[in-house]
Design a protein around this motif. Structure first.
Motif, short mmCIF file in Angstrom:
data_model
loop_
_atom_site.label_atom_id
_atom_site.label_comp_id
_atom_site.label_asym_id
_atom_site.label_seq_id
_atom_site.Cartn_x
_atom_site.Cartn_y
_atom_site.Cartn_z
N ARG A 53 0.83 -1.20 0.00
CA ARG A 53 0.00 0.00 0.00
C ARG A 53 0.87 1.26 0.00
O ARG A 53 0.48 2.29 -0.52
CB ARG A 53 -0.94 0.02 1.20
CG ARG A 53 -2.03 1.08 1.12
CD ARG A 53 -3.04 0.90 2.25
NE ARG A 53 -2.44 1.09 3.55
CZ ARG A 53 -2.24 2.28 4.12
NH1 ARG A 53 -2.61 3.37 3.49
NH2 ARG A 53 -1.69 2.38 5.31
N LYS A 72 1.09 2.98 -7.19
CA LYS A 72 0.33 3.80 -6.25
C LYS A 72 0.16 5.15 -6.93
O LYS A 72 1.14 5.79 -7.30
CB LYS A 72 1.08 3.93 -4.94
CG LYS A 72 0.34 4.68 -3.86
CD LYS A 72 1.15 4.67 -2.57
CE LYS A 72 0.42 5.33 -1.43
NZ LYS A 72 0.12 6.74 -1.68
N ASN A 77 -4.86 6.85 -1.57
CA ASN A 77 -5.67 5.63 -1.61
C ASN A 77 -6.18 5.29 -2.99
O ASN A 77 -7.29 4.77 -3.15
CB ASN A 77 -6.84 5.74 -0.62
CG ASN A 77 -6.36 5.85 0.80
OD1 ASN A 77 -5.44 5.14 1.21
ND2 ASN A 77 -6.96 6.75 1.57
N ALA A 98 -7.74 -5.75 -1.42
CA ALA A 98 -6.89 -5.21 -0.37
C ALA A 98 -6.63 -6.28 0.68
O ALA A 98 -7.53 -7.00 1.10
CB ALA A 98 -7.55 -4.00 0.28
#
Length: 124
Positions: A53, A72, A77, A98
């Motif tokens: 993440r 990313k 997010n 996720a």
């Protein structure tokens, strides 16, 4: 709870490109890795790519190495899957997922949250 929403799917010709995006909301801080999986009609859901993440080293299925890139995005997010040199066998519903762990695993069992999916169709 973590909510994932995919976007960017569509119809593309062989050799073309698409960018899929995954927007995560809710308790995203509990997640450690993000992945993309796909499922073609009559087939099992299979791993495509995954990344921590926080970004960094990614993990790819052999079938997409060198053609797909997971990253990313600049927006918080958000995670993207850039798909180039698309082939008919890439046709599938693509799912964002996720994981609560930090390892960008290829195992779908390691992922707790899933989006609804977005259709990618590659025509020859």
């Amino acid at each position: 709870q973590v909510r994932l929403v995919e976007s960017g799917g569509g119809l593309v010709q062989v050799g073309g490109s698409l960018r899929l995006s995954c927007a995560a909301s809710g308790r995203t801080l509990v997640t450690g890795a993000m992945g993309w999986f796909r499922q073609a009609p009559g087939k099992e859901r299979e791993f495509v790519a995954a990344i921590k993440r926080s970004g960094g080293t990614a993990n790819y299925a052999d079938s997409v190495k060198g053609r797909f890139t997971i990253s990313k995005a600049n927006a918080n997010n958000m995670f993207d899957l850039e798909m180039n040199d698309l082939k008919p066998e890439d046709t599938a519903v693509y799912y964002c997922a996720a994981s609560l762990g930090t390892i960008p695993s290829s195992l779908k069992e390691r992922y707790t949250y899933w989006g609804q999916g977005t259709q990618v169709t590659v025509s020859s």
